[in-house]
Design a protein around this motif. Structure first.
Motif, mmCIF file in Angstrom:
data_model
loop_
_atom_site.group_PDB
_atom_site.id
_atom_site.type_symbol
_atom_site.label_atom_id
_atom_site.label_comp_id
_atom_site.label_asym_id
_atom_site.label_seq_id
_atom_site.Cartn_x
_atom_site.Cartn_y
_atom_site.Cartn_z
ATOM 1 N N ASP A 145 0.991 -1.004 -0.026
ATOM 2 C CA ASP A 145 0.252 0.271 0.027
ATOM 3 C C ASP A 145 0.576 1.458 0.012
ATOM 4 O O ASP A 145 0.059 2.257 0.091
ATOM 5 N N ARG A 146 2.141 0.877 -0.047
ATOM 6 C CA ARG A 146 2.946 2.491 0.213
ATOM 7 C C ARG A 146 2.809 2.919 -0.749
ATOM 8 O O ARG A 146 2.775 2.710 -2.208
ATOM 9 N N PRO A 147 3.217 4.850 -1.469
ATOM 10 C CA PRO A 147 2.465 5.289 -2.745
ATOM 11 C C PRO A 147 3.763 4.853 -3.546
ATOM 12 O O PRO A 147 5.201 4.794 -3.186
ATOM 13 N N LEU A 148 3.359 4.940 -5.253
ATOM 14 C CA LEU A 148 4.289 4.294 -5.560
ATOM 15 C C LEU A 148 5.408 5.799 -6.201
ATOM 16 O O LEU A 148 4.871 7.559 -6.250
ATOM 17 N N THR A 149 7.160 5.483 -6.226
ATOM 18 C CA THR A 149 7.778 6.556 -6.612
ATOM 19 C C THR A 149 8.027 6.272 -7.647
ATOM 20 O O THR A 149 8.398 4.747 -8.430
ATOM 21 N N GLN A 150 9.638 7.230 -8.191
ATOM 22 C CA GLN A 150 10.001 7.134 -9.626
ATOM 23 C C GLN A 150 10.990 5.878 -8.977
ATOM 24 O O GLN A 150 11.218 5.057 -9.726
ATOM 25 N N ALA A 151 11.595 5.624 -7.750
ATOM 26 C CA ALA A 151 12.630 5.162 -7.239
ATOM 27 C C ALA A 151 12.423 3.980 -7.014
ATOM 28 O O ALA A 151 13.078 2.940 -7.862
ATOM 29 N N MET A 152 11.234 3.464 -6.973
ATOM 30 C CA MET A 152 10.736 1.856 -7.842
ATOM 31 C C MET A 152 10.612 1.886 -8.362
ATOM 32 O O MET A 152 10.807 0.580 -8.877
ATOM 33 N N ALA A 153 9.814 2.367 -9.219
ATOM 34 C CA ALA A 153 9.787 2.353 -11.165
ATOM 35 C C ALA A 153 11.398 1.912 -11.496
ATOM 36 O O ALA A 153 11.028 1.000 -11.932
ATOM 37 N N ALA A 154 11.945 2.419 -11.386
ATOM 38 C CA ALA A 154 13.766 2.736 -11.310
ATOM 39 C C ALA A 154 14.003 1.217 -11.149
ATOM 40 O O ALA A 154 14.431 0.241 -11.721
ATOM 41 N N ALA A 155 13.466 0.434 -9.967
ATOM 42 C CA ALA A 155 14.261 -0.853 -8.930
ATOM 43 C C ALA A 155 13.567 -1.314 -9.586
ATOM 44 O O ALA A 155 14.202 -2.369 -10.322
ATOM 45 N N THR A 156 12.000 -1.226 -10.114
ATOM 46 C CA THR A 156 12.118 -2.551 -11.073
ATOM 47 C C THR A 156 11.938 -2.777 -12.429
ATOM 48 O O THR A 156 12.203 -3.755 -13.169
ATOM 49 N N THR A 157 12.703 -1.480 -13.075
ATOM 50 C CA THR A 157 12.556 -1.482 -14.212
ATOM 51 C C THR A 157 14.354 -2.260 -14.248
ATOM 52 O O THR A 157 14.700 -3.152 -15.693
ATOM 53 N N LEU A 158 15.061 -1.937 -13.457
ATOM 54 C CA LEU A 158 15.748 -2.772 -13.362
ATOM 55 C C LEU A 158 16.346 -4.349 -13.417
ATOM 56 O O LEU A 158 16.919 -5.260 -13.495
ATOM 57 N N ALA A 159 15.144 -4.736 -12.053
ATOM 58 C CA ALA A 159 14.871 -6.153 -11.910
ATOM 59 C C ALA A 159 14.444 -6.778 -13.590
ATOM 60 O O ALA A 159 14.680 -8.165 -13.741
ATOM 61 N N ILE A 160 13.512 -6.003 -14.267
ATOM 62 C CA ILE A 160 13.131 -6.675 -15.303
ATOM 63 C C ILE A 160 14.192 -6.326 -16.269
ATOM 64 O O ILE A 160 14.415 -8.126 -17.152
ATOM 65 N N LEU A 161 14.901 -5.683 -15.776
ATOM 66 C CA LEU A 161 16.354 -5.639 -17.351
ATOM 67 C C LEU A 161 17.292 -7.010 -16.921
ATOM 68 O O LEU A 161 17.965 -7.988 -17.712
ATOM 69 N N ALA A 162 17.004 -7.368 -15.539
ATOM 70 C CA ALA A 162 18.796 -8.313 -14.578
ATOM 71 C C ALA A 162 17.368 -9.795 -15.609
ATOM 72 O O ALA A 162 18.932 -10.432 -15.575
ATOM 73 N N LEU A 163 16.390 -9.381 -14.996
ATOM 74 C CA LEU A 163 15.687 -10.943 -15.426
ATOM 75 C C LEU A 163 15.589 -11.220 -16.743
ATOM 76 O O LEU A 163 15.815 -12.685 -16.757
ATOM 77 N N ALA A 164 15.349 -10.734 -17.552
ATOM 78 C CA ALA A 164 15.436 -10.297 -19.088
ATOM 79 C C ALA A 164 16.790 -11.275 -19.494
ATOM 80 O O ALA A 164 17.072 -12.077 -20.149
ATOM 81 N N TRP A 165 17.843 -10.472 -18.810
ATOM 82 C CA TRP A 165 19.291 -10.280 -19.460
ATOM 83 C C TRP A 165 19.448 -12.737 -19.019
ATOM 84 O O TRP A 165 20.022 -13.138 -19.905
ATOM 85 N N ILE A 166 19.324 -12.747 -17.539
ATOM 86 C CA ILE A 166 19.034 -13.803 -16.625
ATOM 87 C C ILE A 166 18.446 -15.032 -17.627
ATOM 88 O O ILE A 166 19.369 -16.191 -18.862
ATOM 89 N N MET A 167 17.135 -14.370 -18.607
ATOM 90 C CA MET A 167 16.462 -15.549 -19.210
ATOM 91 C C MET A 167 17.331 -15.658 -20.762
ATOM 92 O O MET A 167 17.356 -17.207 -21.569
ATOM 93 N N TYR A 168 17.409 -14.796 -21.051
ATOM 94 C CA TYR A 168 18.150 -14.326 -22.551
ATOM 95 C C TYR A 168 18.950 -15.760 -22.727
ATOM 96 O O TYR A 168 19.169 -16.220 -23.593
ATOM 97 N N ARG A 169 19.947 -15.607 -21.404
ATOM 98 C CA ARG A 169 21.395 -15.963 -21.444
ATOM 99 C C ARG A 169 21.427 -17.732 -21.109
ATOM 100 O O ARG A 169 21.948 -18.465 -21.802
ATOM 101 N N THR A 170 19.801 -18.311 -20.397
ATOM 102 C CA THR A 170 19.893 -19.565 -19.957
ATOM 103 C C THR A 170 18.664 -20.055 -20.470
ATOM 104 O O THR A 170 18.716 -21.532 -20.024
ATOM 105 N N VAL A 171 17.407 -19.671 -21.153
ATOM 106 C CA VAL A 171 16.554 -20.468 -21.638
ATOM 107 C C VAL A 171 16.811 -19.770 -23.275
ATOM 108 O O VAL A 171 16.419 -20.946 -23.891
ATOM 109 N N GLU A 172 16.725 -18.897 -23.398
ATOM 110 C CA GLU A 172 16.737 -17.940 -25.025
ATOM 111 C C GLU A 172 17.996 -18.756 -25.504
ATOM 112 O O GLU A 172 17.258 -19.362 -26.836
ATOM 113 N N MET A 173 18.611 -18.387 -25.931
ATOM 114 C CA MET A 173 20.114 -18.671 -26.441
ATOM 115 C C MET A 173 20.080 -20.157 -26.383
ATOM 116 O O MET A 173 20.168 -20.734 -27.185
ATOM 117 N N PRO A 174 20.474 -21.374 -24.675
ATOM 118 C CA PRO A 174 20.425 -22.783 -25.275
ATOM 119 C C PRO A 174 19.904 -22.831 -25.537
ATOM 120 O O PRO A 174 19.881 -24.122 -26.190
#
Length: 369
Positions: free
Chosen positions: A296-325
């Motif tokens: 219930d905490r108010p959403l902030t741009q810092a939270m948006a940045a952290a969420t975006t970094l998580a998306i990038l990190a997980l996407a890169w991991i899936m790309y390297r471990t699932v997509e490419m192999p």
């Protein structure tokens, strides 16, 4: 692409399109205010147009035969299947065993539909028209080959009639059917054919000027100096003008000028482009779980940045471990099953007949004869 066909700026365009989709979904979940410019729809529009562009650029001038078509099918399937099927199966397990409110609601009833690349849950709706276009392009490819090598225009005319018929009814067709987005794919095909016949290094100065003009036009639209009303999402996806603009942008920036290399060839945008498909598939689930953590905490741009970094990190991991192999494995299996020639079975060699002497033949008898 092979080395001689690789256009690095197109990877950057994919990366920017994926970032637009991520930003759009962050807006939809109230991290940012909604934009009237429909950034998510713009990103998907670029993906569709770029798909048509790449297919015609890579295959439009190639011979049409069993080997080339099978290699094309293996390449397309292995590119999209590993990450997509992984997300579908994982979503099915999460939704049915862990969280019944999960954003990708893959149920017992629609699992088979999604496994067959025809589902429509959340962001997965864009996969069916993409996969269907791969089949449509085989017909376009054959028509181009028949016209180029045999002077047979009948198939090309038939394909054009079919495409323009779909264009006429695009607004009334289901969104998961390729016909509703055929104007994006077909625009990409036309610009891809032109690009395939363009010799690199010639006339780059005018291209650089066009790139600057396109960037200025986009900047003016973003700043609302040049006001454009995209209307509803349905109207946007049906617009021929947006398809034409997407084709022009992709064509112009497919030439590697100094500016395009700096804008689209930097390491961050290139990384986003490489894992763009994984970003597209994962961004909504990551946002969903981020909102659960935030509560219930108010959403902030810092939270948006952290969420975006998580998306990038997980996407890169899936790309390297699932997509490419997964892609490498499917290519190897497909090549072995469909392209590796079977060893020829050697025909038995007929032995010359052996003449046997009669049992009673003896030197004495032979001499008497």
């Amino acid at each position: 692409m092979s080395t001689e066909q690789r256009i690095d700026s197109l990877t950057g365009i994919r990366g920017l399109a994926a970032l637009l989709v991520v930003y759009s979904h962050l807006c939809e979940y109230k991290f940012f205010s909604l934009s009237a410019l429909l950034p998510g729809e713009v990103g998907v529009m670029v993906f569709f147009t770029l798909s048509g562009f790449l297919m015609s650029f890579l295959y439009g001038e190639k011979d049409f035969n069993y080997g080339s078509v099978v290699r094309y099918g293996i390449s397309r399937f292995s590119r999209i299947a590993p990450a997509y099927l992984f997300v579908v199966i994982a979503s099915y397990l999460i939704y049915n065993l862990v969280d019944g409110q999960f954003i990708y609601a893959i149920t017992h009833g629609n699992l088979l539909r999604h496994l067959m690349f025809s589902g429509n849950v959340s962001a997965l709706w864009s996969i069916p028209p993409e996969v269907q276009f791969y089949g449509v392009f085989v017909g376009i490819w054959f028509a181009l080959w028949a016209f180029r090598t045999r002077g047979n225009s009948a198939f090309l005319v038939m394909m054009l009639v079919a495409v323009f018929a779909l264009l006429s009814y695009r607004s009334s067709l289901p969104g998961t059917f390729v016909g509703s987005k055929i104007h994006y794919f077909f625009t990409g095909v036309i610009f891809g054919l032109v690009r395939a016949r363009s010799r690199p290094g010639i006339g780059m100065a005018p291209i650089a000027v066009l790139q600057v003009m396109v960037l200025l036009a986009i900047g003016l639209v973003i700043a609302d100096v040049m006001h454009i009303d995209f209307g509803s999402k349905k109207h946007f996806y049906s617009s021929l003008e947006t398809a034409l603009f997407a084709g022009i942008v992709i064509f112009v920036f497919s030439f590697d000028t100094g500016m395009s290399k700096r804008l689209l060839g930097n390491r961050f945008i290139a990384m986003c482009g490489e894992c763009s498909f994984s970003m597209y598939l994962l961004n909504i689930p990551v946002i969903y779980f981020a909102l659960k953590i935030i509560g219930d905490r108010p959403l902030t741009q810092a939270m948006a940045a952290a969420t975006t970094l998580a998306i990038l990190a997980l996407a890169w991991i899936m790309y390297r471990t699932v997509e490419m192999p997964g892609s490498k494995l499917l290519r190897k299996l497909g090549t072995r099953l469909l392209l590796t020639p079977r060893p020829a079975v050697a025909a038995p060699v007929a032995e010359p007949p052996v003449l046997l002497e009669p049992l009673d033949a003896s030197p004495a008898v032979e001499q008497a004869k």
